[in-house]
Design a protein around this motif. Structure first.
Motif, PDB file in Angstrom:
ATOM      1  N   HIS A 257      28.853 -99.891 -83.803  1.00 21.01           N
ATOM      2  CA  HIS A 257      29.352 -99.903 -82.423  1.00 21.01           C
ATOM      3  C   HIS A 257      28.217 -99.515 -81.495  1.00 21.01           C
ATOM      4  O   HIS A 257      27.214 -98.954 -81.930  1.00 21.01           O
ATOM      5  N   ASP A 259      27.916 -97.172 -77.912  1.00 18.14           N
ATOM      6  CA  ASP A 259      28.775 -96.227 -77.192  1.00 18.14           C
ATOM      7  C   ASP A 259      29.137 -96.797 -75.830  1.00 18.14           C
ATOM      8  O   ASP A 259      28.338 -97.500 -75.211  1.00 18.14           O
ATOM      9  N   HIS A 314      24.894 -98.763 -83.481  1.00 14.93           N
ATOM     10  CA  HIS A 314      24.626 -97.789 -84.544  1.00 14.93           C
ATOM     11  C   HIS A 314      25.853 -97.621 -85.428  1.00 14.93           C
ATOM     12  O   HIS A 314      26.941 -98.059 -85.084  1.00 14.93           O
TER      13      HIS A 314
END
Ligand SMILES: O=C(O)CCC(=O)C(=O)O
Ligand SMILES: [Fe+2]
Length: 380
Positions: A257, A259, A314
Protein backbone atom coordinates in the motif's frame (compact mmCIF):
# COMPACT_ATOMS: atom_id res chain seq x y z
CA UNK A 1 -3.58 8.29 7.15
CA UNK A 2 -5.58 5.47 8.43
CA UNK A 3 -6.65 2.81 6.01
CA UNK A 4 -10.08 2.89 7.53
CA UNK A 5 -13.29 1.66 5.98
CA UNK A 6 -16.51 3.58 5.49
CA UNK A 7 -18.58 0.46 5.91
CA UNK A 8 -17.43 -2.60 7.79
CA UNK A 9 -18.97 -5.98 7.17
CA UNK A 10 -17.46 -7.82 10.09
CA UNK A 11 -14.43 -8.05 12.27
CA UNK A 12 -12.05 -10.94 11.98
CA UNK A 13 -10.41 -12.94 14.72
CA UNK A 14 -7.32 -11.39 16.26
CA UNK A 15 -4.17 -12.67 14.65
CA UNK A 16 -2.65 -13.16 18.06
CA UNK A 17 -5.36 -15.75 18.76
CA UNK A 18 -4.53 -17.60 15.56
CA UNK A 19 -0.85 -17.51 16.41
CA UNK A 20 -1.40 -18.81 19.95
CA UNK A 21 -3.88 -21.54 19.14
CA UNK A 22 -1.84 -22.91 16.28
CA UNK A 23 -5.02 -23.06 14.20
CA UNK A 24 -4.68 -24.10 10.63
CA UNK A 25 -3.82 -21.07 8.51
CA UNK A 26 -7.15 -19.61 7.35
CA UNK A 27 -7.15 -19.22 3.55
CA UNK A 28 -8.08 -15.52 3.76
CA UNK A 29 -4.55 -14.77 4.91
CA UNK A 30 -2.88 -16.23 1.84
CA UNK A 31 -1.57 -13.44 -0.31
CA UNK A 32 -2.22 -14.03 -4.00
CA UNK A 33 -0.49 -11.90 -6.51
CA UNK A 34 0.80 -13.27 -9.76
CA UNK A 35 3.98 -11.26 -9.58
CA UNK A 36 4.76 -11.50 -5.92
CA UNK A 37 3.83 -14.91 -4.64
CA UNK A 38 5.35 -16.86 -3.12
CA UNK A 39 6.69 -13.96 -1.09
CA UNK A 40 10.44 -13.90 -1.40
CA UNK A 41 12.71 -12.79 1.33
CA UNK A 42 14.29 -9.68 -0.05
CA UNK A 43 17.89 -10.04 -1.15
CA UNK A 44 18.20 -6.29 -1.63
CA UNK A 45 20.24 -4.57 0.99
CA UNK A 46 19.35 -1.14 2.15
CA UNK A 47 19.88 1.82 -0.03
CA UNK A 48 17.44 3.90 1.96
CA UNK A 49 18.83 7.42 2.31
CA UNK A 50 19.71 8.79 5.73
CA UNK A 51 19.01 12.45 6.43
CA UNK A 52 20.59 14.43 9.24
CA UNK A 53 18.02 16.98 10.29
CA UNK A 54 20.45 18.77 12.53
CA UNK A 55 22.34 19.98 9.47
CA UNK A 56 19.33 21.91 8.24
CA UNK A 57 19.56 25.28 9.91
CA UNK A 58 17.31 28.17 9.09
CA UNK A 59 19.91 30.82 8.52
CA UNK A 60 19.16 33.07 5.57
CA UNK A 61 22.37 32.18 3.82
CA UNK A 62 22.59 28.42 4.08
CA UNK A 63 25.99 26.82 4.43
CA UNK A 64 27.30 24.47 1.79
CA UNK A 65 26.76 21.54 4.13
CA UNK A 66 23.20 22.53 4.59
CA UNK A 67 22.60 22.94 0.91
CA UNK A 68 24.03 19.51 0.31
CA UNK A 69 21.72 18.02 2.90
CA UNK A 70 18.70 19.79 1.42
CA UNK A 71 19.63 18.44 -1.99
CA UNK A 72 19.97 14.97 -0.49
CA UNK A 73 16.51 15.31 1.00
CA UNK A 74 15.00 16.49 -2.27
CA UNK A 75 16.56 13.69 -4.25
CA UNK A 76 15.57 11.05 -1.65
CA UNK A 77 11.97 12.18 -1.70
CA UNK A 78 11.74 12.35 -5.46
CA UNK A 79 13.39 8.97 -5.86
CA UNK A 80 12.04 6.69 -3.14
CA UNK A 81 9.82 8.93 -1.02
CA UNK A 82 11.35 7.89 2.27
CA UNK A 83 14.41 8.19 4.50
CA UNK A 84 15.84 7.22 7.83
CA UNK A 85 15.87 10.23 10.08
CA UNK A 86 19.11 10.80 11.84
CA UNK A 87 19.14 13.34 14.60
CA UNK A 88 22.20 12.81 16.70
CA UNK A 89 22.30 16.46 17.63
CA UNK A 90 18.89 16.51 19.10
CA UNK A 91 19.00 13.06 20.54
CA UNK A 92 19.49 14.20 24.09
CA UNK A 93 20.64 11.86 26.76
CA UNK A 94 17.97 11.87 29.45
CA UNK A 95 16.20 14.85 27.91
CA UNK A 96 18.64 17.37 29.29
CA UNK A 97 19.35 20.12 26.85
CA UNK A 98 22.99 19.92 26.05
CA UNK A 99 25.18 22.53 24.53
CA UNK A 100 24.05 22.04 20.98
CA UNK A 101 25.09 23.49 17.68
CA UNK A 102 22.81 26.24 16.43
CA UNK A 103 20.24 24.94 14.09
CA UNK A 104 16.63 25.69 13.96
CA UNK A 105 15.53 22.13 14.38
CA UNK A 106 17.09 22.14 17.79
CA UNK A 107 15.94 25.61 18.67
CA UNK A 108 12.42 24.73 17.75
CA UNK A 109 12.48 21.59 19.81
CA UNK A 110 13.87 23.54 22.70
CA UNK A 111 11.31 26.27 22.28
CA UNK A 112 8.47 23.87 22.79
CA UNK A 113 10.41 21.98 25.41
CA UNK A 114 10.65 18.69 23.59
CA UNK A 115 13.77 16.87 22.74
CA UNK A 116 13.84 13.27 21.70
CA UNK A 117 15.98 11.25 24.00
CA UNK A 118 17.04 7.74 23.16
CA UNK A 119 15.79 6.58 26.53
CA UNK A 120 12.41 8.11 25.77
CA UNK A 121 12.19 6.22 22.48
CA UNK A 122 13.00 3.07 24.45
CA UNK A 123 10.12 3.85 26.76
CA UNK A 124 7.77 4.30 23.81
CA UNK A 125 8.85 0.93 22.51
CA UNK A 126 8.46 -0.67 25.93
CA UNK A 127 4.89 0.52 26.50
CA UNK A 128 3.93 -0.55 22.98
CA UNK A 129 5.29 -3.99 23.71
CA UNK A 130 3.71 -3.93 27.15
CA UNK A 131 0.29 -3.27 25.67
CA UNK A 132 0.42 -6.21 23.27
CA UNK A 133 1.72 -8.43 26.08
CA UNK A 134 -1.40 -7.83 28.16
CA UNK A 135 -3.83 -10.74 28.40
CA UNK A 136 -6.28 -10.76 25.48
CA UNK A 137 -9.22 -10.08 27.80
CA UNK A 138 -7.54 -6.93 29.05
CA UNK A 139 -6.75 -5.66 25.56
CA UNK A 140 -10.26 -6.38 24.41
CA UNK A 141 -11.49 -3.67 26.77
CA UNK A 142 -10.25 -1.30 24.09
CA UNK A 143 -11.64 -3.19 21.12
CA UNK A 144 -12.78 -1.65 17.88
CA UNK A 145 -16.39 -2.28 17.01
CA UNK A 146 -18.18 -2.31 13.69
CA UNK A 147 -18.88 1.41 14.00
CA UNK A 148 -15.95 2.52 16.09
CA UNK A 149 -12.76 2.40 14.10
CA UNK A 150 -10.46 3.52 16.88
CA UNK A 151 -9.14 0.98 19.33
CA UNK A 152 -7.69 -2.51 19.39
CA UNK A 153 -8.39 -4.98 16.61
CA UNK A 154 -7.23 -6.03 13.20
CA UNK A 155 -8.25 -5.97 9.57
CA UNK A 156 -11.77 -4.84 8.90
CA UNK A 157 -13.50 -7.27 6.62
CA UNK A 158 -15.36 -5.68 3.75
CA UNK A 159 -15.68 -8.54 1.30
CA UNK A 160 -15.39 -12.29 1.27
CA UNK A 161 -12.46 -12.16 -1.13
CA UNK A 162 -10.42 -9.83 1.03
CA UNK A 163 -6.91 -10.97 1.87
CA UNK A 164 -6.19 -10.36 5.55
CA UNK A 165 -3.04 -8.97 7.14
CA UNK A 166 -1.09 -10.95 9.71
CA UNK A 167 -1.22 -8.18 12.28
CA UNK A 168 -3.21 -6.77 15.15
CA UNK A 169 -3.21 -3.10 15.95
CA UNK A 170 -4.17 -0.40 18.36
CA UNK A 171 -5.34 2.69 16.62
CA UNK A 172 -5.81 6.04 18.38
CA UNK A 173 -6.40 9.65 17.35
CA UNK A 174 -3.87 11.84 19.12
CA UNK A 175 -4.38 15.33 17.63
CA UNK A 176 -6.18 17.66 17.93
CA UNK A 177 -6.23 16.86 21.62
CA UNK A 178 -9.93 17.61 22.03
CA UNK A 179 -10.68 14.78 19.57
CA UNK A 180 -9.06 12.14 21.73
CA UNK A 181 -11.23 9.41 23.23
CA UNK A 182 -9.73 8.88 26.68
CA UNK A 183 -11.95 5.84 27.25
CA UNK A 184 -9.99 3.80 24.73
CA UNK A 185 -6.54 5.07 25.72
CA UNK A 186 -5.15 2.11 27.63
CA UNK A 187 -4.31 2.82 31.26
CA UNK A 188 -2.24 -0.32 31.24
CA UNK A 189 0.76 -0.77 30.98
CA UNK A 190 1.66 1.88 33.46
CA UNK A 191 2.53 5.21 31.87
CA UNK A 192 1.11 4.32 28.46
CA UNK A 193 -1.09 7.40 28.19
CA UNK A 194 1.51 9.88 29.38
CA UNK A 195 4.13 8.46 27.07
CA UNK A 196 1.81 8.48 24.08
CA UNK A 197 0.85 12.05 24.87
CA UNK A 198 4.48 13.13 25.07
CA UNK A 199 5.39 11.22 21.93
CA UNK A 200 2.53 12.74 19.98
CA UNK A 201 3.65 16.25 20.95
CA UNK A 202 7.10 15.44 19.62
CA UNK A 203 5.63 14.00 16.44
CA UNK A 204 3.58 17.14 15.92
CA UNK A 205 6.57 19.45 16.03
CA UNK A 206 8.73 17.06 14.08
CA UNK A 207 6.17 16.98 11.26
CA UNK A 208 6.06 20.80 11.17
CA UNK A 209 9.81 20.81 10.89
CA UNK A 210 9.73 18.28 8.08
CA UNK A 211 7.13 20.30 6.16
CA UNK A 212 9.47 23.27 6.35
CA UNK A 213 12.62 21.55 5.21
CA UNK A 214 10.74 19.75 2.45
CA UNK A 215 9.43 23.08 1.18
CA UNK A 216 12.90 24.62 1.36
CA UNK A 217 14.41 21.73 -0.54
CA UNK A 218 12.14 22.72 -3.44
CA UNK A 219 12.97 26.43 -3.08
CA UNK A 220 9.50 27.15 -1.82
CA UNK A 221 8.45 29.42 0.96
CA UNK A 222 8.75 27.48 4.24
CA UNK A 223 5.05 27.32 4.99
CA UNK A 224 3.94 26.23 1.53
CA UNK A 225 2.90 22.76 2.69
CA UNK A 226 2.05 23.39 6.30
CA UNK A 227 -0.31 26.28 5.62
CA UNK A 228 -2.41 24.18 3.27
CA UNK A 229 -2.96 21.63 5.99
CA UNK A 230 -4.67 23.98 8.42
CA UNK A 231 -4.30 24.70 12.11
CA UNK A 232 -6.06 21.61 13.35
CA UNK A 233 -4.02 19.00 11.56
CA UNK A 234 -5.02 15.46 12.37
CA UNK A 235 -2.53 12.99 13.80
CA UNK A 236 -3.22 9.29 14.31
CA UNK A 237 -1.11 6.67 16.02
CA UNK A 238 -1.18 3.07 14.97
CA UNK A 239 0.62 0.45 17.06
CA UNK A 240 1.21 -2.59 14.88
CA UNK A 241 1.79 -6.07 16.25
CA UNK A 242 2.97 -8.84 13.93
CA UNK A 243 3.05 -12.24 15.64
CA UNK A 244 5.38 -14.94 14.29
CA UNK A 245 3.72 -16.51 11.28
CA UNK A 246 3.92 -20.17 10.23
CA UNK A 247 4.04 -19.34 6.51
CA UNK A 248 6.01 -16.17 5.73
CA UNK A 249 6.17 -17.39 2.15
CA UNK A 250 2.39 -17.09 1.81
CA UNK A 251 1.29 -14.44 4.27
CA UNK A 252 2.05 -10.73 4.60
CA UNK A 253 2.03 -8.73 7.80
CA UNK A 254 0.67 -5.80 5.83
CA UNK A 255 -0.28 -5.86 2.16
CA UNK A 256 1.41 -3.51 -0.32
CA UNK A 257 0.00 0.00 0.00
CA UNK A 258 0.97 3.61 -0.03
CA UNK A 259 -0.10 5.71 2.94
CA UNK A 260 -2.98 8.11 2.49
CA UNK A 261 -1.34 10.53 4.92
CA UNK A 262 0.77 13.60 4.19
CA UNK A 263 3.72 12.16 6.06
CA UNK A 264 4.12 9.02 8.19
CA UNK A 265 6.76 8.71 10.90
CA UNK A 266 7.55 5.18 12.03
CA UNK A 267 9.30 3.95 15.12
CA UNK A 268 10.35 0.50 13.97
CA UNK A 269 10.95 -2.54 16.10
CA UNK A 270 14.41 -2.33 17.62
CA UNK A 271 15.55 -5.70 16.38
CA UNK A 272 13.14 -7.34 14.00
CA UNK A 273 13.00 -6.17 10.39
CA UNK A 274 9.97 -6.57 8.20
CA UNK A 275 9.15 -3.29 6.51
CA UNK A 276 9.98 -3.20 2.79
CA UNK A 277 9.69 -0.36 0.31
CA UNK A 278 9.22 -0.81 -3.42
CA UNK A 279 12.09 1.08 -5.05
CA UNK A 280 12.78 0.78 -8.77
CA UNK A 281 10.50 -2.27 -8.85
CA UNK A 282 12.36 -4.11 -6.12
CA UNK A 283 11.41 -4.71 -2.51
CA UNK A 284 14.04 -3.10 -0.34
CA UNK A 285 14.18 -3.95 3.37
CA UNK A 286 14.27 -1.00 5.72
CA UNK A 287 17.04 -1.84 8.18
CA UNK A 288 16.45 -1.38 11.87
CA UNK A 289 18.67 1.36 13.19
CA UNK A 290 18.45 1.77 16.96
CA UNK A 291 16.63 5.00 17.84
CA UNK A 292 16.18 6.10 14.25
CA UNK A 293 12.83 7.14 12.96
CA UNK A 294 11.73 6.12 9.50
CA UNK A 295 9.88 8.75 7.50
CA UNK A 296 7.79 7.96 4.47
CA UNK A 297 5.64 10.32 2.48
CA UNK A 298 1.96 9.68 1.95
CA UNK A 299 -0.17 10.35 -1.11
CA UNK A 300 -1.16 13.83 0.02
CA UNK A 301 2.45 15.01 -0.08
CA UNK A 302 2.81 13.56 -3.57
CA UNK A 303 -0.27 15.59 -4.52
CA UNK A 304 0.92 18.84 -2.90
CA UNK A 305 4.34 18.49 -4.52
CA UNK A 306 2.66 18.01 -7.90
CA UNK A 307 4.22 14.58 -8.22
CA UNK A 308 7.80 15.68 -7.57
CA UNK A 309 7.89 13.81 -4.27
CA UNK A 310 6.78 10.18 -4.22
CA UNK A 311 4.48 8.34 -1.90
CA UNK A 312 6.15 4.93 -1.85
CA UNK A 313 4.42 1.56 -1.98
CA UNK A 314 5.48 -0.52 0.99
CA UNK A 315 4.57 -3.76 2.76
CA UNK A 316 5.49 -5.76 5.84
CA UNK A 317 6.72 -9.35 5.65
CA UNK A 318 6.45 -11.87 8.47
CA UNK A 319 8.84 -14.42 9.93
CA UNK A 320 8.42 -17.70 11.80
CA UNK A 321 10.55 -16.85 14.80
CA UNK A 322 9.96 -13.46 16.25
CA UNK A 323 7.17 -11.01 16.80
CA UNK A 324 7.58 -7.48 15.52
CA UNK A 325 6.15 -4.25 16.91
CA UNK A 326 6.07 -0.86 15.23
CA UNK A 327 4.42 2.47 15.87
CA UNK A 328 3.29 4.42 12.83
CA UNK A 329 2.15 8.02 13.27
CA UNK A 330 0.12 9.44 10.39
CA UNK A 331 -0.08 13.16 9.75
CA UNK A 332 -3.17 14.42 7.93
CA UNK A 333 -4.69 17.79 7.07
CA UNK A 334 -7.42 19.38 9.10
CA UNK A 335 -10.69 17.77 7.94
CA UNK A 336 -12.50 19.64 5.13
CA UNK A 337 -9.27 21.41 4.13
CA UNK A 338 -8.74 21.32 0.44
CA UNK A 339 -5.19 20.49 -0.60
CA UNK A 340 -3.59 20.52 -4.03
CA UNK A 341 -0.33 21.10 -5.87
CA UNK A 342 1.55 24.14 -4.55
CA UNK A 343 1.36 26.99 -7.10
CA UNK A 344 5.11 27.33 -7.34
CA UNK A 345 5.36 23.75 -8.57
CA UNK A 346 2.93 24.14 -11.43
CA UNK A 347 3.95 25.78 -14.67
CA UNK A 348 4.53 25.30 -18.34
CA UNK A 349 7.36 22.90 -17.76
CA UNK A 350 5.45 21.01 -15.14
CA UNK A 351 1.72 20.83 -15.80
CA UNK A 352 -0.67 20.27 -12.94
CA UNK A 353 -0.85 16.52 -12.32
CA UNK A 354 -3.42 16.38 -9.53
CA UNK A 355 -6.83 17.80 -8.72
CA UNK A 356 -7.53 19.42 -5.41
CA UNK A 357 -8.74 16.92 -2.86
CA UNK A 358 -10.26 17.05 0.58
CA UNK A 359 -11.06 14.44 3.21
CA UNK A 360 -8.76 12.25 1.15
CA UNK A 361 -8.43 9.56 3.80
CA UNK A 362 -12.16 8.81 3.96
CA UNK A 363 -12.11 6.52 0.94
CA UNK A 364 -8.71 4.90 1.01
CA UNK A 365 -9.64 1.73 2.82
CA UNK A 366 -11.94 0.62 0.04
CA UNK A 367 -9.23 1.19 -2.53
CA UNK A 368 -6.62 -0.50 -0.35
CA UNK A 369 -8.64 -3.64 0.18
CA UNK A 370 -9.32 -3.92 -3.52
CA UNK A 371 -5.63 -3.64 -4.23
CA UNK A 372 -5.98 -0.25 -5.93
CA UNK A 373 -4.16 2.97 -5.24
CA UNK A 374 -6.32 5.86 -4.14
CA UNK A 375 -3.95 8.41 -5.65
CA UNK A 376 -5.09 7.35 -9.12
CA UNK A 377 -8.42 8.98 -8.35
CA UNK A 378 -6.75 12.36 -7.78
CA UNK A 379 -4.90 12.39 -11.10
CA UNK A 380 -5.97 14.84 -13.77
O1 LIG B 1 5.07 -1.83 10.56
C1 LIG B 1 5.66 -1.02 9.85
O2 LIG B 1 6.88 -0.84 9.95
C2 LIG B 1 4.94 -0.22 8.79
C3 LIG B 1 3.49 -0.02 9.05
C4 LIG B 1 2.78 0.68 7.93
O3 LIG B 1 3.19 0.75 6.81
C5 LIG B 1 1.47 1.30 8.22
O4 LIG B 1 0.98 1.15 9.36
O5 LIG B 1 0.92 1.96 7.30
FE1 LIG C 1 2.06 2.23 5.59
Amino acid sequence: GSLLPAKVVSLSKLVQELAINGDELPPQYIFRDAKDSPIKASPVLSSIPVIDLSLLSSSSSPSTKEEEELEKLRSALSWCGCFQLFYEFFLFQDSTMLDLPRSYSILEFQAIGHGISSSFLDEVHEVSKGFFKLPLEEKKKYSTTVDEMEGYGNDYVLTEEQILDWSDRLFLFVHPEDQRKPKIWPDNPNGFREILHEYSMIMKSLAELLYKVMARSLNLEENSFSSQLGERKKILARFNYYPPCPRPDLVLGLKPHSDDSVVTIILQDKEVEGLQVLIDDQWVTVPTIPHALFVNLGDQMEIMSNGIFKSPVHRVVTNTERERISLAVFHDPEPEKEIGPVDGLVGEERPRLFKKVKNYTDMTFEYFQRGKRMIESAKI
